[in-house]
Design a protein around this motif. Structure first.
Motif, short mmCIF file in Angstrom:
data_model
loop_
_atom_site.label_atom_id
_atom_site.label_comp_id
_atom_site.label_asym_id
_atom_site.label_seq_id
_atom_site.Cartn_x
_atom_site.Cartn_y
_atom_site.Cartn_z
N LYS A 275 23.46 12.52 9.03
CA LYS A 275 22.12 12.71 9.57
C LYS A 275 21.95 11.86 10.82
O LYS A 275 22.36 10.71 10.85
N TYR A 276 21.37 12.46 11.82
CA TYR A 276 21.06 11.78 13.07
C TYR A 276 19.60 12.03 13.42
O TYR A 276 19.00 12.98 12.94
N THR A 277 19.08 11.22 14.33
CA THR A 277 17.75 11.48 14.84
C THR A 277 17.84 12.62 15.85
O THR A 277 18.93 12.97 16.33
N TRP B 40 17.67 21.75 10.52
CA TRP B 40 16.70 20.65 10.60
C TRP B 40 16.62 19.85 9.31
O TRP B 40 16.77 18.64 9.31
N SER B 41 16.37 20.48 8.19
CA SER B 41 16.14 19.74 6.94
C SER B 41 17.37 18.97 6.48
O SER B 41 17.24 17.95 5.82
N ASP B 42 18.55 19.44 6.84
CA ASP B 42 19.77 18.79 6.39
C ASP B 42 20.27 17.71 7.35
O ASP B 42 20.96 16.79 6.95
N ASP B 43 19.97 17.87 8.64
CA ASP B 43 20.63 17.07 9.65
C ASP B 43 19.77 16.08 10.42
O ASP B 43 20.30 15.19 11.06
N LEU C 141 16.89 13.17 10.97
CA LEU C 141 16.03 12.08 10.48
C LEU C 141 14.97 11.83 11.52
O LEU C 141 15.26 11.77 12.70
N MET C 142 13.75 11.70 11.12
CA MET C 142 12.69 11.35 12.07
C MET C 142 12.58 9.84 12.12
O MET C 142 12.70 9.18 11.09
#
Length: 66
Positions: A6-8, A59-62, A64-65
């Motif tokens: 996961k990345y921003t 989006w949901s998998d990758d 991070l906000m």
């Protein structure tokens, strides 16, 4: 076992070699909107599929906000 990283949003954009302006053009918003999303504002749901397509992510998998 396969792990997903996961990345921003900013990190994904940079990994794909896109400027804020290039991503903004692909999504159909102003580059300042991309900046706001990268600094904590959540994109409107209608933009999520466009971001996913531009960055080739799910989006949901990758993402991070911050």
């Amino acid at each position: 076992m396969r792990y997903r990283v996961k990345y921003t949003l900013k990190q994904w954009r940079r990994l794909r070699g896109l400027s804020q302006q290039a991503l903004a053009d692909a999504v159909g918003v102003n580059y300042t909107t991309i900046w706001r999303w990268e600094t904590g504002d959540m994109p409107n749901a209608k933009f999520i599929p466009l971001i996913e397509k531009a960055l080739d992510i799910k989006w949901s998998d990758d993402v991070l906000m911050p």
